[in-house]
Enzyme design. Structure first.
Site, PDB file in Angstrom:
ATOM      1  NE  ARG A 108     -59.451 107.731   2.086  1.00 63.38           N
ATOM      2  CZ  ARG A 108     -59.120 106.695   3.004  1.00 63.38           C
ATOM      3  NH1 ARG A 108     -58.080 106.741   3.671  1.00 63.38           N
ATOM      4  NH2 ARG A 108     -59.997 105.765   3.054  1.00 63.38           N
ATOM      5  CB  SER A 177     -61.892  98.984  -2.599  1.00 66.87           C
ATOM      6  OG  SER A 177     -60.723  99.449  -2.081  1.00 66.87           O
ATOM      7  CG  ASP A 230     -60.217  97.947   0.279  1.00 67.58           C
ATOM      8  OD1 ASP A 230     -60.385  96.831  -0.270  1.00 67.58           O
ATOM      9  OD2 ASP A 230     -61.348  98.817   0.647  1.00 67.58           O
TER      10      ASP A 230
HETATM   11  C1  BGC Z   1     -65.129  94.297  -2.065  1.00 70.66           C
HETATM   12  C2  BGC Z   1     -63.868  94.094  -1.927  1.00 70.66           C
HETATM   13  C3  BGC Z   1     -63.194  95.338  -0.892  1.00 70.66           C
HETATM   14  C4  BGC Z   1     -63.936  95.363   0.513  1.00 70.66           C
HETATM   15  C5  BGC Z   1     -63.749  96.423   1.060  1.00 70.66           C
HETATM   16  C6  BGC Z   1     -65.952  94.440  -0.987  1.00 70.66           C
HETATM   17  O1  BGC Z   1     -67.246  95.044  -1.293  1.00 70.66           O
HETATM   18  O2  BGC Z   1     -65.723  93.215  -3.015  1.00 70.66           O
HETATM   19  O3  BGC Z   1     -62.892  94.161  -2.751  1.00 70.66           O
HETATM   20  O4  BGC Z   1     -62.020  94.841  -0.454  1.00 70.66           O
HETATM   21  O5  BGC Z   1     -65.515  95.623  -0.267  1.00 70.66           O
HETATM   22  O6  BGC Z   1     -63.794  97.753   0.892  1.00 70.66           O
END
Ligand code: BGC
Length: 505
Positions: A108, A177, A230
């Site tokens: 996004r 994320s 995130d």
């Molecule tokens: C990642 C995290 C992330 C989460 C949600 C996980 O696979 O390791 O860093 O916050 O996914 O997106």
């Protein structure tokens, strides 16, 4: 009776016997199949069971691992990463900021005009772009160039109502994320990929430097002012509107949580943080594992066949990327051993990740008396030009819904136990003693799984209540923080703007 008549009678009787035998054999076979299906479901239910006692053990294990991860680097499966966010948004932020949110099958971009305490978010404009699957497992330049070019296009399409002061550089909050070891608020190195991403040569690299190079290749004048997970974005975005938010959780393609920790409770950072301060911690709870987690052979198969075997075990039991795949593994066994879809196994059922969680959710929420949606979805999924999946019986559809229920509720209850583990760690799991005021505690949750899979989210909320009890849960609010992670990144870019010390950001 004539000879012909006798023969006819004998043949007739023989045929009747044969048909009766066929019917009996068919009934026996189908009752055998039903019994086998029931036994497999029962076994699944038992192995996935999450009675209160087990959930408490999971919550306690989560808390213990949190302590261990905060005590030393590598002390736990939970990385407990320092985010460099020690101030959350206050509402005072002003100016035009951008966010780029990368972490699932879509990314996004967002621009947001912030108007300070009084006007808050004056205007925002998001755009969603889906990532071609080959870029999720390709080279780093290809992925970052794709993202930066979408960003450049987005900036080029800006209307006059968004206003960047003359002579100022555009500033971006980058929600990335994946697990990152941050080296400052705007830099950090990638620890590993998750959620089906696997980009060569990026682990150990600074992700902001990679994005910045791609932005420069687009000749775009934009600076990355904040790099956030995130969960951190969600926490910051929700805190902007509600001061009591102290936990951010993502339940989407992947899963994770972040929370506000007291600096003195972070031994591995002693001396580096002001003892009186706070720090937001990215737990990376997706990598949590414990002998108390109820797992099955299906989970084992999923893990072995995944891109990251042995890792992200909690995530593989809970998140949107995997729930549908667990269901597929269950249905495949039911098809093989209990002929759930007839004498042959639909070949498509053998394709990994063909059954996505939104489809599972649609089947699970089917309230029609004949489970019509389940029938249609199964046909769409596993039918084909050559292999035809016949109209499934109501019995078969019921089995599918039952399997959805077992898998989704195990995930939701485990996520609830994780949340209770965090509340225990920060002392927000019980009501104040001696009639004092219990502080309000808000857990902000974002992610498509939580937002759209209602049975999952309702089960999560009711489980938190069940675990905390009436009194303590009265002061715990669990709320959806829709799109919070992008807004949160833009807000953190604002509060870490390069122009802060030259007056208005
Ligand atoms: C990642 C995290 C992330 C989460 C949600 C996980 O696979 O390791 O860093 O916050 O996914 O997106």
């Amino acid at each position: 009776m004539g000879k012909v008549a006798v023969t006819t009678a004998v043949v007739g009787a023989a045929m009747a016997c044969a048909v009766a035998a066929l019917v009996v054999r068919h009934r026996m076979r189908s009752s055998g199949r039903c019994a086998r299906a029931a036994a497999l479901l029962k076994e699944l239910e038992e192995r996935c069971a999450t009675p209160l006692g087990k959930l408490r053990q999971v919550a306690d294990a989560m808390m213990v691992e949190m302590h261990a991860g905060l005590a030393s680097e590598g002390g736990s499966k939970l990385k407990m990463l320092i985010s460099y966010v020690d101030k959350l948004p206050t509402g005072d932020e002003t100016g035009l900021f951008y966010a780029l949110d990368l972490g699932g099958t879509n990314f996004r971009v967002l621009r947001v005009q912030l108007g300070g305490k009084e006007h808050r978010v004056v205007k925002k404009e998001p755009k969603e772009v889906s990532i071609p699957p080959h870029l999720m497992v390709g080279g780093s330049d290809e992925l970052f160039d794709f993202i930066a070019s979408a960003l450049a296009e987005f900036v080029a399409s800006e209307g006059e109502d968004f206003h960047i002061p003359v002579g100022r550089q555009r500033e971006l909050g980058f929600t990335f994320s994946f697990p990152v070891r941050q080296t400052s608020i705007a830099s950090g190195t990638l620890i590993k990929w998750t959620k089906g991403f696997n980009i060569e040569g990026t682990v150990g690299e600074d992700v902001v430097a990679e994005l910045t190079r791609a932005i420069e290749r687009q000749c775009l004048d934009m600076r990355v002012s904040a790099l956030v997970n995130d969960t951190i974005g969600t926490l910051a975005g929700a805190r902007y509107y509600d001061n009591d938010v102290i936990v951010g959780v993502i339940l989407g393609t992947g899963t994770n949580a972040a929370y506000v920790e007291r600096a003195h409770a972070i031994p591995k950072w002693h001396g580096l943080l002001p003892k009186s301060g706070e720090m937001v911690i990215n737990m990376e709870w997706g990598n949590f594992r414990s002998s108390h987690l109820p797992t099955t052979d299906y989970d084992q198969t999923l893990d072995t066949e995944s891109l990251n075997p042995g890792e992200q075990i909690f995530e593989k039991l809970i998140s949107g990327m995997y729930l549908g795949e667990i269901l597929r593994n269950v249905l495949l066994r039911l098809a093989n051993e209990a002929a759930l879809f007839g004498d042959s196994v639909p070949p498509k059922l053998e394709t990994p990740f063909i059954l996505r969680t939104p489809v599972m959710s649609a089947m699970h929420h089917d309230n029609s008396p004949d489970l019509k949606v389940v029938g249609t979805k199964l046909k769409e999924l596993f039918g084909g030009m050559i292999t035809f999946i016949p109209n499934t019986s109501l019995k078969t559809r019921k089995v599918v819904v039952q399997a959805c229920d077992i898998i989704a509720k195990r995930g939701a209850r485990l996520a609830a136990a994780g949340i209770v583990g965090i509340l225990k760690k920060i002392g927000r799991d019980s009501a104040a003693k001696d009639g004092g005021d219990t502080p309000r505690t808000v857990v902000a949750i974002d992610g498509g799984l939580y937002e759209h899979y209602n049975i999952f989210s309702e089960c999560l909320r009711s489980t938190v209540k069940e675990m905390l009890g009436e009194e303590a849960s009265a002061s715990v609010v669990i709320k959806l923080a829709n799109d919070g992670s992008s807004i949160g990144a833009a807000l953190l870019a604002a509060s870490h703007s390069q122009y802060l010390d030259v007056g208005e950001s």
